[in-house]
Design an enzyme around this catalytic site. Structure first.
Site, PDB file in Angstrom:
ATOM      1  N   LYS A 262     -45.797 -50.111 103.864  1.00  0.00           N
ATOM      2  CA  LYS A 262     -46.320 -49.849 102.520  1.00  0.00           C
ATOM      3  C   LYS A 262     -47.090 -51.067 102.047  1.00  0.00           C
ATOM      4  O   LYS A 262     -46.536 -52.167 101.940  1.00  0.00           O
ATOM      5  CB  LYS A 262     -45.171 -49.539 101.557  1.00  0.00           C
ATOM      6  CG  LYS A 262     -45.645 -49.251 100.134  1.00  0.00           C
ATOM      7  CD  LYS A 262     -44.500 -48.839  99.233  1.00  0.00           C
ATOM      8  CE  LYS A 262     -44.990 -48.539  97.834  1.00  0.00           C
ATOM      9  NZ  LYS A 262     -43.897 -48.179  96.933  1.00  0.00           N
TER      10      LYS A 262
ATOM     11  N   ARG B 284     -49.108 -45.565  88.343  1.00  0.00           N
ATOM     12  CA  ARG B 284     -48.440 -46.408  87.341  1.00  0.00           C
ATOM     13  C   ARG B 284     -48.531 -45.773  85.950  1.00  0.00           C
ATOM     14  O   ARG B 284     -47.643 -45.932  85.137  1.00  0.00           O
ATOM     15  CB  ARG B 284     -49.052 -47.821  87.348  1.00  0.00           C
ATOM     16  CG  ARG B 284     -49.036 -48.453  88.753  1.00  0.00           C
ATOM     17  CD  ARG B 284     -48.134 -49.640  88.887  1.00  0.00           C
ATOM     18  NE  ARG B 284     -47.952 -49.980  90.300  1.00  0.00           N
ATOM     19  CZ  ARG B 284     -48.450 -51.072  90.898  1.00  0.00           C
ATOM     20  NH1 ARG B 284     -49.145 -51.944  90.185  1.00  0.00           N
ATOM     21  NH2 ARG B 284     -48.220 -51.302  92.169  1.00  0.00           N
TER      22      ARG B 284
ATOM     23  N   ARG C 253     -46.957 -56.719  93.270  1.00  0.00           N
ATOM     24  CA  ARG C 253     -45.849 -56.567  94.219  1.00  0.00           C
ATOM     25  C   ARG C 253     -46.143 -57.273  95.547  1.00  0.00           C
ATOM     26  O   ARG C 253     -45.598 -56.913  96.581  1.00  0.00           O
ATOM     27  CB  ARG C 253     -45.610 -55.074  94.499  1.00  0.00           C
ATOM     28  CG  ARG C 253     -45.430 -54.202  93.266  1.00  0.00           C
ATOM     29  CD  ARG C 253     -44.774 -52.893  93.640  1.00  0.00           C
ATOM     30  NE  ARG C 253     -44.900 -51.860  92.642  1.00  0.00           N
ATOM     31  CZ  ARG C 253     -44.242 -51.818  91.483  1.00  0.00           C
ATOM     32  NH1 ARG C 253     -43.426 -52.811  91.155  1.00  0.00           N
ATOM     33  NH2 ARG C 253     -44.398 -50.799  90.652  1.00  0.00           N
TER      34      ARG C 253
ATOM     35  N   GLU D  94     -42.496 -53.679 110.939  1.00  0.00           N
ATOM     36  CA  GLU D  94     -41.757 -52.960 109.892  1.00  0.00           C
ATOM     37  C   GLU D  94     -41.206 -51.628 110.423  1.00  0.00           C
ATOM     38  O   GLU D  94     -40.070 -51.254 110.134  1.00  0.00           O
ATOM     39  CB  GLU D  94     -42.665 -52.696 108.680  1.00  0.00           C
ATOM     40  CG  GLU D  94     -43.006 -53.942 107.854  1.00  0.00           C
ATOM     41  CD  GLU D  94     -41.883 -54.356 106.907  1.00  0.00           C
ATOM     42  OE1 GLU D  94     -40.800 -53.744 106.951  1.00  0.00           O
ATOM     43  OE2 GLU D  94     -42.103 -55.301 106.125  1.00  0.00           O
TER      44      GLU D  94
ATOM     45  N   LYS E 295     -48.461 -45.955 104.010  1.00  0.00           N
ATOM     46  CA  LYS E 295     -48.955 -45.700 102.659  1.00  0.00           C
ATOM     47  C   LYS E 295     -49.797 -46.862 102.185  1.00  0.00           C
ATOM     48  O   LYS E 295     -49.340 -48.006 102.347  1.00  0.00           O
ATOM     49  CB  LYS E 295     -47.735 -45.515 101.759  1.00  0.00           C
ATOM     50  CG  LYS E 295     -48.016 -45.346 100.306  1.00  0.00           C
ATOM     51  CD  LYS E 295     -46.732 -45.271  99.569  1.00  0.00           C
ATOM     52  CE  LYS E 295     -47.045 -45.189  98.098  1.00  0.00           C
ATOM     53  NZ  LYS E 295     -45.866 -45.256  97.302  1.00  0.00           N
TER      54      LYS E 295
ATOM     55  N   SER F 269     -52.023 -41.734  94.688  1.00  0.00           N
ATOM     56  CA  SER F 269     -52.668 -41.337  93.438  1.00  0.00           C
ATOM     57  C   SER F 269     -54.135 -41.742  93.361  1.00  0.00           C
ATOM     58  O   SER F 269     -54.974 -40.967  92.902  1.00  0.00           O
ATOM     59  CB  SER F 269     -51.889 -41.926  92.263  1.00  0.00           C
ATOM     60  OG  SER F 269     -51.826 -43.350  92.355  1.00  0.00           O
TER      61      SER F 269
ATOM     62  N   TYR G  78     -50.729 -34.865  96.511  1.00  0.00           N
ATOM     63  CA  TYR G  78     -50.717 -34.135  95.242  1.00  0.00           C
ATOM     64  C   TYR G  78     -51.448 -32.800  95.379  1.00  0.00           C
ATOM     65  O   TYR G  78     -51.386 -31.968  94.481  1.00  0.00           O
ATOM     66  CB  TYR G  78     -51.332 -35.009  94.133  1.00  0.00           C
ATOM     67  CG  TYR G  78     -50.529 -36.292  93.951  1.00  0.00           C
ATOM     68  CD1 TYR G  78     -49.316 -36.282  93.279  1.00  0.00           C
ATOM     69  CD2 TYR G  78     -50.947 -37.490  94.535  1.00  0.00           C
ATOM     70  CE1 TYR G  78     -48.550 -37.430  93.167  1.00  0.00           C
ATOM     71  CE2 TYR G  78     -50.189 -38.649  94.426  1.00  0.00           C
ATOM     72  CZ  TYR G  78     -48.987 -38.608  93.743  1.00  0.00           C
ATOM     73  OH  TYR G  78     -48.226 -39.741  93.654  1.00  0.00           O
TER      74      TYR G  78
HETATM   75  C1  PBG Z   1     -42.801 -47.291  94.068  1.00  0.00           C
HETATM   76  C2  PBG Z   1     -43.860 -46.305  94.390  1.00  0.00           C
HETATM   77  C3  PBG Z   1     -45.226 -46.399  94.090  1.00  0.00           C
HETATM   78  C4  PBG Z   1     -45.812 -45.244  94.596  1.00  0.00           C
HETATM   79  C5  PBG Z   1     -44.814 -44.479  95.153  1.00  0.00           C
HETATM   80  N1  PBG Z   1     -43.605 -45.151  95.045  1.00  0.00           N
HETATM   81  C6  PBG Z   1     -45.972 -47.391  93.320  1.00  0.00           C
HETATM   82  C7  PBG Z   1     -45.938 -48.796  93.690  1.00  0.00           C
HETATM   83  O1  PBG Z   1     -45.442 -49.198  94.756  1.00  0.00           O
HETATM   84  O2  PBG Z   1     -46.436 -49.578  92.898  1.00  0.00           O
HETATM   85  C8  PBG Z   1     -47.264 -44.913  94.509  1.00  0.00           C
HETATM   86  C9  PBG Z   1     -47.621 -43.488  94.778  1.00  0.00           C
HETATM   87  C10 PBG Z   1     -48.999 -43.145  94.391  1.00  0.00           C
HETATM   88  O3  PBG Z   1     -49.816 -44.006  94.033  1.00  0.00           O
HETATM   89  O4  PBG Z   1     -49.312 -41.940  94.433  1.00  0.00           O
HETATM   90  N2  PBG Z   1     -41.587 -46.653  93.749  1.00  0.00           N
END
Ligand code: PBG
Length: 324
Positions: A197, A207, A218, A234, A249, A275, A314
């Site tokens: 990730k 967010r 992060r 990982e 991701k 997203s 989505y």
């Molecule tokens: C963290 C999490 C995130 C997403 C899924 N789980 C956001 C992040 O790591 O800041 C993002 C998913 C998306 O953007 O569709 N729990």
């Protein structure tokens, strides 16, 4: 000049021939729909940066779960949006916390007809917005976070989640959660590990969807977009710790990673069309600059072609309907 002896166009002549030789096929059961359930909501509420995606009420969440069964989707990944947050993300552990209630309601409604998944992270539930617990120096404390993840895992398993989506990127989280589940009689609860990730700008609209309170970033726990081989490490660690499924991701900007992971992973590989990937397609389509449906299906096909067997998107419901 001579005429060609090799004619690859022969296999592109008609839609029927193209379908015959297509190497990549999408199927509704490969698709997982991510959904948001908001504490206290009495009806579904739109998310500005993700046109067509909503924050669900408990009732509309159950309705969409039934639609997912109808459409033959692979599963539902549920995210919670609480109204109160604290330093340790207590709402994620509380059986009456919105995510656990949502999981329970969905599981009661669909039983085993749909794979019910819960996001296992703290960011939606912490007032500082980080995925883990923060120490006095303001650093995300890996090992203290693991204890809290174990507690969240048990709450989600008790609520009836078939799959826990470990998205926090703490070292050792898969092994720690696996042991906690096994020690408490949940040896059949499946772990989907967000193994690779990245710290990505493509999470921006999410967010808003979860009303994130995060200040900063992060980068100390999610991966640097510049790196490739650490994704393989990982994945290797997560598989050794007991991950049943691994995920990459975001998806489209990281197809090289999806491909590399698919080649070495002994367990199924998922990818998350996040997203920002969704928002880009929606925004350009709204301007009339791209053909929305075509780009939606092409992007999903590309992710599948790169080697992801499972896709979180989505578009899951809409794509499934088009595939029918
Ligand atoms: C963290 C999490 C995130 C997403 C899924 N789980 C956001 C992040 O790591 O800041 C993002 C998913 C998306 O953007 O569709 N729990």
């Amino acid at each position: 000049m001579s005429f060609p002896t090799q004619r690859p166009r022969r296999l592109r002549q008609t839609a029927a021939v193209r379908a015959l030789v297509a190497q990549t096929r999408l199927h509704p059961s490969d698709l997982i729909l991510p959904v948001f359930v908001r504490e206290g909501a009495t009806e579904a509420q739109p998310i500005t940066s993700m046109p067509g995606v909503v924050q669900h009420s408990l009732d509309s969440l159950v309705a969409v779960a039934h639609q997912a069964v109808e459409a033959g989707l692979g599963g539902l990944m549920i995210f919670g949006v609480p109204t109160t947050r604290d330093a340790v993300g207590s709402g994620a552990v509380d059986p009456e916390g919105i995510l656990n209630v949502g999981v329970r309601r969905v599981r009661d409604a669909v039983g085993d007809d749909l794979v019910v998944m819960a996001d296992l992270c703290l960011d939606e539930f912490t007032d500082h917005g980080h995925c883990g617990l923060v120490d006095n120096a303001g650093r995300v404390d890996n090992d203290a976070t693991l204890e809290q993840y174990a507690a969240v895992a048990l709450a989600q398993a008790r609520a009836g989640a078939h799959v826990l989506g470990l998205s926090g990127m703490m070292d050792g989280q898969v092994g720690f959660v696996r042991k906690a589940l096994d020690d408490n009689g949940f040896q059949d609860t499946i772990i989907l590990a967000y193994a690779a990730k990245y710290a990505s700008g493509f999470y921006g609209p999410f967010r808003e969807a979860v009303e994130s309170t995060l200040q900063g970033n992060r980068a100390t726990y999610q991966q640097d977009p510049a790196n490739a081989t650490e994704s393989l490490l990982e994945v290797e660690l997560d598989v050794a710790e007991g991950a049943d499924i691994v995920m990459v991701k975001p998806a489209l900007p990281y197809l090289d990673i999806v491909s590399a992971v698919a080649q070495m992973s002994p367990v199924p590989v998922a990818a998350y069309q996040v997203s920002g990937e969704y928002a880009q397609i929606e925004a350009a389509a709204a301007q009339g600059w791209i053909d929305r449906e075509r780009v939606m299906m092409e992007s999903l096909t590309s992710i599948r072609r790169a080697g992801a067997q499972i896709i979180l998107t989505y578009y899951a419901l809409e794509a499934a309907q088009l595939l029918r």
